[in-house]
Design a protein around this motif. Structure first.
Motif, PDB file in Angstrom:
ATOM      1  N   LYS A 220       0.863  -1.244   0.177  1.00  0.00           N
ATOM      2  CA  LYS A 220       0.158   0.058  -0.199  1.00  0.00           C
ATOM      3  C   LYS A 220       0.758   1.361  -0.009  1.00  0.00           C
ATOM      4  N   GLN A 221       1.852   1.470  -1.174  1.00  0.00           N
ATOM      5  CA  GLN A 221       2.524   2.399  -1.291  1.00  0.00           C
ATOM      6  C   GLN A 221       2.381   2.841  -2.805  1.00  0.00           C
ATOM      7  N   VAL A 222       2.629   4.278  -3.115  1.00  0.00           N
ATOM      8  CA  VAL A 222       2.534   4.871  -4.386  1.00  0.00           C
ATOM      9  C   VAL A 222       3.633   5.652  -4.555  1.00  0.00           C
ATOM     10  N   ILE A 223       4.377   5.688  -5.756  1.00  0.00           N
ATOM     11  CA  ILE A 223       5.437   6.403  -6.293  1.00  0.00           C
ATOM     12  C   ILE A 223       4.721   7.551  -6.952  1.00  0.00           C
ATOM     13  N   HIS A 224       5.141   8.773  -7.071  1.00  0.00           N
ATOM     14  CA  HIS A 224       4.590   9.817  -7.525  1.00  0.00           C
ATOM     15  C   HIS A 224       5.468  10.968  -7.352  1.00  0.00           C
ATOM     16  N   ALA A 225       5.122  12.079  -8.398  1.00  0.00           N
ATOM     17  CA  ALA A 225       5.881  13.334  -8.225  1.00  0.00           C
ATOM     18  C   ALA A 225       5.082  14.326  -7.455  1.00  0.00           C
ATOM     19  N   TYR A 226       5.576  14.843  -6.294  1.00  0.00           N
ATOM     20  CA  TYR A 226       4.880  15.913  -5.552  1.00  0.00           C
ATOM     21  C   TYR A 226       5.828  16.646  -4.582  1.00  0.00           C
ATOM     22  N   GLY A 227       6.577  17.670  -4.877  1.00  0.00           N
ATOM     23  CA  GLY A 227       7.831  18.243  -4.565  1.00  0.00           C
ATOM     24  C   GLY A 227       8.959  17.695  -5.215  1.00  0.00           C
ATOM     25  N   LYS A 228       8.929  16.228  -5.304  1.00  0.00           N
ATOM     26  CA  LYS A 228      10.038  15.311  -5.988  1.00  0.00           C
ATOM     27  C   LYS A 228       9.421  14.111  -6.097  1.00  0.00           C
ATOM     28  N   VAL A 229      10.004  13.332  -6.819  1.00  0.00           N
ATOM     29  CA  VAL A 229       9.216  11.811  -7.119  1.00  0.00           C
ATOM     30  C   VAL A 229       9.649  11.277  -5.724  1.00  0.00           C
ATOM     31  N   ARG A 230       8.715  10.598  -5.156  1.00  0.00           N
ATOM     32  CA  ARG A 230       8.842  10.045  -3.849  1.00  0.00           C
ATOM     33  C   ARG A 230       7.663   9.050  -3.766  1.00  0.00           C
ATOM     34  N   ILE A 231       7.988   8.205  -2.517  1.00  0.00           N
ATOM     35  CA  ILE A 231       7.163   7.202  -2.060  1.00  0.00           C
ATOM     36  C   ILE A 231       6.357   7.528  -0.947  1.00  0.00           C
ATOM     37  N   ASP A 232       5.288   7.420  -1.003  1.00  0.00           N
ATOM     38  CA  ASP A 232       4.270   7.724   0.211  1.00  0.00           C
ATOM     39  C   ASP A 232       3.199   6.416   0.602  1.00  0.00           C
ATOM     40  N   ASP A 233       2.580   6.540   1.555  1.00  0.00           N
ATOM     41  CA  ASP A 233       1.602   5.724   1.917  1.00  0.00           C
ATOM     42  C   ASP A 233       0.294   5.925   1.145  1.00  0.00           C
ATOM     43  N   ILE A 234      -0.714   4.694   1.019  1.00  0.00           N
ATOM     44  CA  ILE A 234      -1.853   5.226   0.333  1.00  0.00           C
ATOM     45  C   ILE A 234      -2.949   4.154   1.104  1.00  0.00           C
ATOM     46  N   ASP A 235      -4.017   4.596   1.109  1.00  0.00           N
ATOM     47  CA  ASP A 235      -5.163   3.906   1.352  1.00  0.00           C
ATOM     48  C   ASP A 235      -6.441   4.228   0.484  1.00  0.00           C
ATOM     49  N   HIS A 236      -7.507   3.941   1.169  1.00  0.00           N
ATOM     50  CA  HIS A 236      -8.826   4.242   0.427  1.00  0.00           C
ATOM     51  C   HIS A 236      -9.191   5.756   0.155  1.00  0.00           C
ATOM     52  N   PHE A 237      -8.737   6.588   1.385  1.00  0.00           N
ATOM     53  CA  PHE A 237      -8.890   7.865   1.407  1.00  0.00           C
ATOM     54  C   PHE A 237      -7.997   8.529   0.202  1.00  0.00           C
ATOM     55  N   GLY A 238      -6.660   8.198   0.067  1.00  0.00           N
ATOM     56  CA  GLY A 238      -5.824   8.862  -0.714  1.00  0.00           C
ATOM     57  C   GLY A 238      -4.395   8.610  -0.136  1.00  0.00           C
ATOM     58  N   ILE A 239      -3.316   9.679  -0.561  1.00  0.00           N
ATOM     59  CA  ILE A 239      -1.954   9.568  -0.159  1.00  0.00           C
ATOM     60  C   ILE A 239      -1.883  10.069   1.167  1.00  0.00           C
ATOM     61  N   PHE A 240      -1.151   9.511   2.053  1.00  0.00           N
ATOM     62  CA  PHE A 240      -0.908  10.057   3.408  1.00  0.00           C
ATOM     63  C   PHE A 240       0.781  10.200   3.292  1.00  0.00           C
ATOM     64  N   ASN A 241       1.070  11.569   3.617  1.00  0.00           N
ATOM     65  CA  ASN A 241       2.429  11.898   3.663  1.00  0.00           C
ATOM     66  C   ASN A 241       2.860  12.013   5.308  1.00  0.00           C
ATOM     67  N   GLN A 242       3.697  11.081   5.425  1.00  0.00           N
ATOM     68  CA  GLN A 242       4.176  10.640   6.852  1.00  0.00           C
ATOM     69  C   GLN A 242       5.014  12.026   7.486  1.00  0.00           C
ATOM     70  N   GLU A 243       5.560  12.768   6.762  1.00  0.00           N
ATOM     71  CA  GLU A 243       6.370  13.901   6.874  1.00  0.00           C
ATOM     72  C   GLU A 243       5.393  14.996   7.413  1.00  0.00           C
ATOM     73  N   LEU A 244       4.356  15.264   6.660  1.00  0.00           N
ATOM     74  CA  LEU A 244       3.551  16.138   6.868  1.00  0.00           C
ATOM     75  C   LEU A 244       2.255  15.783   7.904  1.00  0.00           C
TER      76      LEU A 244
END
Length: 282
Positions: A220-244
Motif C-alpha cells: 500500500k505505497q505509491v510512487i508519484h511526483a509531489y515536490g519530488k518523485v517520492r514514495i508515500d503511503d496510500i489507503d482508500h482515502f488517498g495519499i498520506f504523507n508521513q512527513e506532513l
C-alpha cells in the motif's frame, strides 16, 4: 504534412508563442512532432506525434525532417535506459537521459540530419521491452528524488502525469499527456485492497477534477511526483504523507494497465541494444 524532430536534450512546449509563456510539457531528444503553424521565424506550433499534445516550441529547438525520415524515425528507435549518458559526435557531446530516443539506432550509432552520434550506454528497442509491471516499477524507482517541475517530462524535472506517461511508454504502454485523459486507459480496480503493483492511482482536487496520478507499489505505497518523485503511503482515502502527517491527495480511482497474464512475477530480462546476450535490466 511537415514533421520535425527534437535535436536537443529537452525542449519546452509552451502554452503560447513566448518564452514567458507557461511551460505545459517538454519534448525529449528524438521525439517527433507534426508542424501545425509557424509564427515568424522563432516559434512553431506542433502536435506531438505520440500523444497529440499541442503547444508551441522555439524553432531553434526543432529540426525539420523529410516525410521519409519521419517514417524511419517513427518506426526505428531505441529508448535510453541510463539515467544520464552522453552521445558522442565528432566535435561535441549530446547529454541524454532516461526516456530519450535514439532514432534509427543500429546498436552503436544514430544520425540526425548531418550529425552522427555514437552511444555506448544502455538502450532498449520498444519491441524488446517486456510489458511487465515489475519492470514498470523498477523504471519508476529510477526517478526517485527527481524534482517536481510543472510541465516536465525529464530526469531533470518532471510532473506527475509526465512521470507516469514516460515510465509507461518505456514499458510499452501509451498514455495521453494529462492525468484527466489517462483515466480512460486500462480497466477499473474497484478496491485498493485488490490493487497490484504497477496499477495507476488517480486523484482529484476539491472540485472533483483529476489532477494527479501515481504508480502503486506493494504494501500500500505509491510512487508519484509531489515536490519530488517520492514514495508515500496510500489507503482508500488517498495519499498520506508521513512527513506532513496529513493526506495530500484524495483518491478517485485505480486503473490496471496490464492484463492478468502479464502480471507474472518473473525476473524478465531485456535485450540491451548492442549486446549479443540477455542481461538483467537492473
Amino acid at each position: 504534412m511537415t514533421y520535425a524532430i527534437c535535436p536537443v536534450s529537452t525542449a519546452p512546449v509552451r502554452n503560447t508563442s513566448s518564452h514567458k509563456s507557461e511551460m505545459i510539457s517538454q519534448l525529449l531528444f528524438g521525439e517527433l512532432v507534426e508542424v501545425l503553424e509557424l509564427k515568424g521565424r522563432q516559434w512553431v506550433k506542433v502536435r506531438c506525434c505520440d500523444d497529440n499534445f499541442v503547444g508551441w516550441v522555439s524553432s531553434n529547438q526543432l529540426e525539420i525532417i523529410t516525410p521519409s525520415e519521419y517514417e524511419i524515425y517513427r518506426d526505428n528507435f531505441a529508448f535510453v535506459f541510463d539515467f544520464f549518458h552522453p552521445a558522442h559526435a565528432n566535435s561535441h557531446f549530446m547529454p541524454l537521459m532516461v526516456g530519450c530516443r535514439l532514432p534509427n539506432f543500429d546498436g552503436i550509432q544514430f544520425t540526425i540530419g548531418e550529425n552522427t552520434f555514437n552511444f555506448s550506454g544502455r538502450a532498449v528497442y520498444p519491441q524488446d521491452a517486456k510489458r511487465d509491471p515489475e519492470i514498470l516499477v523498477k523504471l519508476a524507482k529510477m526517478y526517485l528524488n527527481v524534482p517536481f517541475l510543472w510541465g516536465g517530462r525529464s530526469a531533470m524535472g518532471i510532473d506527475a502525469p509526465g512521470f507516469v506517461q514516460v515510465v509507461c511508454r518505456m514499458s510499452g504502454i501509451q498514455l495521453p499527456r494529462e492525468a484527466e485523459e489517462q483515466i480512460y486507459s486500462g480497466d477499473n480496480v474497484e478496491f485498493i485492497d485488490h490493487a497490484l503493483p504497477g496499477d495507476l492511482a488517480y486523484f482529484e482536487n476539491t472540485r472533483g477534477r483529476i489532477t494527479h496520478v501515481g504508480i502503486l507499489l506493494k504494501d500500500k505505497q505509491v510512487i508519484h511526483a509531489y515536490g519530488k518523485v517520492r514514495i508515500d503511503d496510500i489507503d482508500h482515502f488517498g495519499i498520506f504523507n508521513q512527513e506532513l502527517k496529513r493526506y495530500t491527495h484524495k483518491l478517485r480511482l485505480i486503473k490496471r494497465i496490464f492484463s492478468p497474464k502479464q502480471e507474472s512475477k518473473n525476473d524478465a530480462a531485456i535485450k540491451s541494444v548492442g549486446e549479443a546476450t540477455q542481461i538483467e535490466l537492473f
